[in-house]
Structure formats: structure tokens, C-alpha cells
Design a protein around this motif. Structure first.
Motif, mmCIF file in Angstrom:
data_model
loop_
_atom_site.group_PDB
_atom_site.id
_atom_site.type_symbol
_atom_site.label_atom_id
_atom_site.label_comp_id
_atom_site.label_asym_id
_atom_site.label_seq_id
_atom_site.Cartn_x
_atom_site.Cartn_y
_atom_site.Cartn_z
ATOM 1 N N ALA A 18 -58.627 -94.310 -2.776
ATOM 2 C CA ALA A 18 -58.592 -95.195 -1.607
ATOM 3 C C ALA A 18 -57.398 -96.137 -1.651
ATOM 4 N N ASP A 19 -56.933 -96.445 -2.862
ATOM 5 C CA ASP A 19 -55.772 -97.334 -3.015
ATOM 6 C C ASP A 19 -54.440 -96.590 -2.914
ATOM 7 N N GLY A 20 -54.486 -95.298 -2.575
ATOM 8 C CA GLY A 20 -53.247 -94.554 -2.367
ATOM 9 C C GLY A 20 -52.867 -93.627 -3.486
ATOM 10 N N PRO B 233 -49.015 -95.548 1.107
ATOM 11 C CA PRO B 233 -49.647 -96.405 2.125
ATOM 12 C C PRO B 233 -50.911 -95.831 2.748
ATOM 13 N N HIS B 234 -51.055 -94.472 2.783
ATOM 14 C CA HIS B 234 -52.338 -93.911 3.239
ATOM 15 C C HIS B 234 -53.264 -93.769 2.029
ATOM 16 N N GLU B 235 -54.551 -93.661 2.323
ATOM 17 C CA GLU B 235 -55.494 -93.268 1.284
ATOM 18 C C GLU B 235 -55.174 -91.853 0.815
ATOM 19 N N PHE B 236 -55.362 -91.601 -0.470
ATOM 20 C CA PHE B 236 -55.280 -90.229 -0.952
ATOM 21 C C PHE B 236 -56.544 -89.517 -0.465
ATOM 22 N N PRO B 237 -56.433 -88.261 0.028
ATOM 23 C CA PRO B 237 -57.586 -87.609 0.689
ATOM 24 C C PRO B 237 -58.629 -87.080 -0.294
ATOM 25 N N GLN C 31 -51.714 -84.175 -8.242
ATOM 26 C CA GLN C 31 -51.927 -85.617 -8.082
ATOM 27 C C GLN C 31 -53.407 -85.975 -8.188
ATOM 28 N N MET C 32 -54.282 -85.095 -7.686
ATOM 29 C CA MET C 32 -55.716 -85.336 -7.848
ATOM 30 C C MET C 32 -56.057 -85.400 -9.326
ATOM 31 N N GLY C 33 -55.454 -84.504 -10.112
ATOM 32 C CA GLY C 33 -55.658 -84.553 -11.555
ATOM 33 C C GLY C 33 -55.142 -85.845 -12.171
ATOM 34 N N GLN C 34 -53.998 -86.339 -11.692
ATOM 35 C CA GLN C 34 -53.461 -87.609 -12.194
ATOM 36 C C GLN C 34 -54.411 -88.769 -11.891
ATOM 37 N N ILE C 35 -55.021 -88.735 -10.706
ATOM 38 C CA ILE C 35 -56.009 -89.758 -10.357
ATOM 39 C C ILE C 35 -57.182 -89.703 -11.326
#
Length: 475
Positions: A102-104, A110-114, A160-164
Motif C-alpha cells: 500500500a505504501d508503494g 506513488p501508486h499502491e503496489f497491486p 518486486q512482489m518477492g522483494q516486498i
């Protein structure tokens, strides 16, 4: 603690004796490797196991994380309902993943990550999760679960989802094992359930080399068309796992590969070491990709240069350009037909190999082709309802092409279509859908028509009128 181990595993129901009834003995190497994985997980004693599964809830533009405190599931779909699990979810880790998204995401976009827990259609554990649990729980059961689905988004976003996930693990202090569930190619044998294509064995060979060596940057080299032809299942799951291991030392081992039933089953293990700044694979892949893009952009066709100039000017300044605003030698030397002729035009924008926007006009709406391109470039980047508006930090990553439309003509038969040469327009009452010619992944006339009907919201079986058209494609 962080991630203490990771594993790439398949999920064939037939591997379970309760389903295979003896057929599982034909893939005994896979079974033995799976038991080795279970033993290694038991040795690692994770507090939480994360499983990414291609058969969990999947959306085209969103990563679904299973919500709630727990879930159940069984193999009843495969006539083995006695195989059942009740999994407790790690709600704190799920909440942290959602908060970071939610923090990008890792780049603070600037958008939320989906990604998040919205839109659950079926809370039941899927077989891509159940089969790893079947083997793991034979050796170890003192853990909570996080279950994450894949998406239709580009590979870079799966990384990037993995990085999150990695960031969330570090912030919660969890001791975690990551399990990337996924079969390989489904087209490995002529007598297999899905047949054979050359891309099948090629995919399996390449993916086992990449994952068996831990050289995860090469995961980005598998383009969508190749993966689709190979009918792979788990590639995005493996990429997400690689993102969760970003910047960490990894010792990889390929344990087994079999394709007895015409579907590839591969198992690899990944031992985790300390931080390694040379293993930021998305970052290094992007640097190479950006160099390639800049070189390509320098040689773009004048039509594409015009579209890019219009979009970049609008995104950075908010100004809509018109033909009268084109001043200077570069624009005065544009081909005369841009200003002397009228035609419909489509502007298509891709980023990281995935569509980022496409809008156009079937017939001319402006005084010349140049004006058509100027306006449609802005619309493709800012008004395509399938995507958020393109932002300034994306501009250098965009690949753009322009299709100048020929005049559509009505046809009476699908025999008059050719997916490489002609685009198609389907009409039913007020509904109308269009698909351009020569698109990656569109290999048959029926597929072309079906996609155009889906875009128009025309149900299957409804009577339609067909038109075909040619385009001049500028890249």
C-alpha cells in the motif's frame, strides 16, 4: 531472522499414492527429491512457510494474498478427499506485506503496489498448495502459512512482489522458508495430455539450468510468447521466489527433473547465506534493458518519435500538442504523408514486455495522420481504462509502436482472414471490438475473433459481422 531457505517444487496430483494408485512409482525420483525437501525444511524449523501457487486465486493485474486466520482444503477434486489440511495463516506477516504494498512497494512508487487480500473468490487451499504441504507435513508441522497467488503482470513486478515479501519478513523478524510451487512445461510428449512442442523441452532445460545454478537474472529472458507456447505453469512463481531472495547469497542445487507423463516436474533447493550486493538481479537486468531501449529509441521511425514526443510532453508538462506546435528542423523533415493524408491510427505502448496502453481510431477523426497520432498517443498513455495513467518515471521504459489503419472492408467468411496480415473488427448490434494484426500470442483466426469479441463484450455464439483491415506498422 529472515528467509532461511527456499525451494522450487512441482504439484502433480498423481505423485500422491492416494491419487496415483501405483502410477506415482513412475516418478519416483521426484518423490525422493520432495522428501529431501521436506527433511531440509524440518531441519530449518521455520516459523512461517510462504507458498506461491499458480492455482491460488489469480488476477490479471493484482497479487492476491489469502486473507483470514486459517483455511482448509482437500484433494476431493482428484478423488482423494481423505487428503486434507487445516492451515493457520500468519496474519501479522500478511498485514505487513499488505502495508508495504500500500505504501508503494520497495521503490515507494506513488501508486499502491497491486497486492493485497481483496477479492477472494474461494478460500479453499488449492492443489498447488496442498501437494507441497502433503510432503512437508510428513516431516514438519510447527509453522504458519502465507499463501500468495500469481498475476498476469510482467515478470519484473513478480520479482518486486518477492522483494516486498523479503522486506516484510525482515521487519517482522520471522524465520521463513519460501516454497515456489509450479510445474514446468505441459507439452513434453506427443502422447502426453497436452501434446508436444519444441518449446516444451527447451523451456525445461533452460529453467533447470537457471534455477539449478541460482542465476536468477536469466529468469527475465523467458519472453511471454515462449512461455505460453511451452505451456509452463510455475515461471512467475519462481520469479517471485527470486525476488524474495534479492541481494542474498544463494547456493542452488538441482535435485531432480522428470517428464514421464508429458509434464515437466523440477525440484531445486536454495541454501541462503548473507547479503550479496551483486545479486540484485532486477536492478542489473533493468540497467541492461535500459541501454537496449535507449539504443532502440534512437532509431525509432518518425511516426513513433512523434507519438513518444506527444506523450512525454503531456506527462511532463500537461500540455496537449497539435500539429501547429511542431516547430524546428526535426519536425519539418517528417514524411509529407503525415500531414497530407488522413487515416485512423492506433498507438500501442509496452513496458517490460507487457501492454501498458493501447488506444486508437478505426477511421480518421483529425485533419491529418500526424494529428491523429499526437492525440492517440496521449489517450493510450492516460485514458486506457485497463491501466493507470503513465507517470514520468516510466517514460524511458516505454516501447511504442504506431499502426496506421487501412480502410476496413466487410467479409463473409473467416477464410478471408489471416492473423499476420489482417486485423479484425467484430460487430453485433451496437457492440464492436477490434484486434490488430500480427500480435504476439495470437496464432489463429478463431483466437483473433474470440479476443475481439471479448473486448466488445459479445457473448460466445452470438451472430457477428466481420470486417478486416490492413495496417502499416511503425516501430
Amino acid at each position: 531472522m529472515g528467509i532461511v531457505g527456499a525451494f522450487m517444487v512441482p504439484h502433480p496430483p498423481i505423485i500422491l499414492p492416494e491419487v496415483g494408485h501405483g502410477e506415482e512409482e513412475k516418478i519416483s525420483k521426484t518423490t525422493a527429491a520432495y522428501m529431501e525437501v521436506a527433511e531440509k525444511i524440518a531441519e530449518l524449523k521455520p516459523e512461517t512457510i510462504i507458498i506461491s501457487s499458480p492455482h491460488s486465486i489469480m488476477y490479471a493485474d493484482y497479487f492476491h494474498i489469502s486473507p483470514g486466520k486459517s483455511a482448509t482444503g482437500d484433494m476431493g477434486r482428484f478423488q482423494a478427499s481423505e487428503i486434507a489440511f487445516d492451515a493457520e495463516y500468519d496474519t501479522e506477516l500478511v498485514d505487513k506485506i499488505c502495508k508495504i504494498a500500500a505504501d508503494g512497494g520497495p521503490e515507494k512508487h506513488p501508486h499502491e503496489f497491486p497486492a493485497g487480500t481483496m477479492g477472494e473468490r474461494d478460500p479453499q487451499l488449492d492443489h498447488g498448495t496442498l501437494i507441497p504441504l502433503y510432503f512437508i507435513c510428513k516431516k514438519y508441522s510447527d509453522f504458519k502459512l502465507v499463501r500468495i497467488g500469481l498475476s498476469g503482470l510482467p515478470l519484473a513486478l513478480h520479482y518486486q512482489m518477492g522483494q516486498i515479501i523479503q522486506q516484510a519478513i525482515e521487519e517482522t523478524g520471522r524465520r521463513v522458508v519460501y516454497v515456489a510451487s509450479g510445474d514446468l512445461s505441459h507439452k513434453m510428449k506427443e502422447d502426453g495430455p497436452y501434446g508436444y512442442v519444441d518449446e516444451g523441452p527447451e523451456y525445461d532445460k533452460r529453467i533447470m539450468e537457471v534455477c539449478g545454478s541460482g542465476d536468477f537474472e536469466k529468469l527475465f529472458e523467458f519472453d511471454d510468447d515462449f512461455c505460453s507456447k511451452a505451456a509452463e505453469c510455475g515461471h512467475r512463481s519462481f520469479v517471485m521466489m527470486a525476488g524474495a531472495l534479492d541481494g542474498l547469497d544463494v547456493t542452488a542445487h538441482g535435485l531432480s527433473h522428470e517428464a514421464t507423463f508429458g509434464v515437466g516436474y523440477g525440484i531445486c533447493t536454495f541454501e541462503i547465506g548473507g547479503k550479496n550486493p551483486e545479486r540484485h538481479f532486477l536492478e542489473s537486468w533493468r540497467e541492461k534493458k535500459l541501454t537496449e531501449l535507449r539504443s532502440r529509441q534512437r532509431s525509432e521511425d518518425p511516426y513513433v518519435k512523434l507519438a513518444r514526443f506527444s506523450l512525454e510532453n503531456y506527462v511532463t508538462s500537461g500540455k496537449t500538442l497539435h500539429v501547429k506546435d511542431l516547430k524546428g528542423q526535426e519536425w519539418e523533415s517528417l514524411p509529407s504523408e503525415l500531414f497530407d493524408e488522413t487515416a485512423g491510427a492506433f498507438v500501442s505502448i509496452h513496458k517490460n514486455g507487457a501492454l501498458r496502453g493501447c488506444i486508437g481510431t478505426i477511421s480518421p477523426t483529425c485533419d491529418c495522420v500526424a494529428e491523429e497520432i499526437l492525440q492517440n498517443a496521449i489517450s493510450a498513455g492516460t485514458n486506457d481504462p485497463r491501466f493507470p495513467m503513465i507517470t514520468a518515471d516510466e517514460l524511458e521504459w516505454l516501447e511504442i509502436n504506431v499502426d496506421v489503419m487501412g480502410v476496413p472492408e466487410y467479409i463473409s467468411s473467416t477464410d478471408q482472414l489471416d492473423v499476420k496480415k489482417y486485423g479484425v473488427i467484430v460487430s453485433s448490434g451496437y457492440k464492436r471490438g477490434l484486434l490488430l494484426p500480427n500480435l504476439d500470442g495470437v496464432d489463429s483466426v478463431n483466437q483473433q475473433i474470440n479476443i475481439a469479441c471479448q473486448k466488445a463484450g459479445i457473448p460466445a455464439g452470438e451472430e457477428i459481422e466481420l470486417q478486416r483491415f490492413e495496417v502499416v506498422r511503425h516501430i
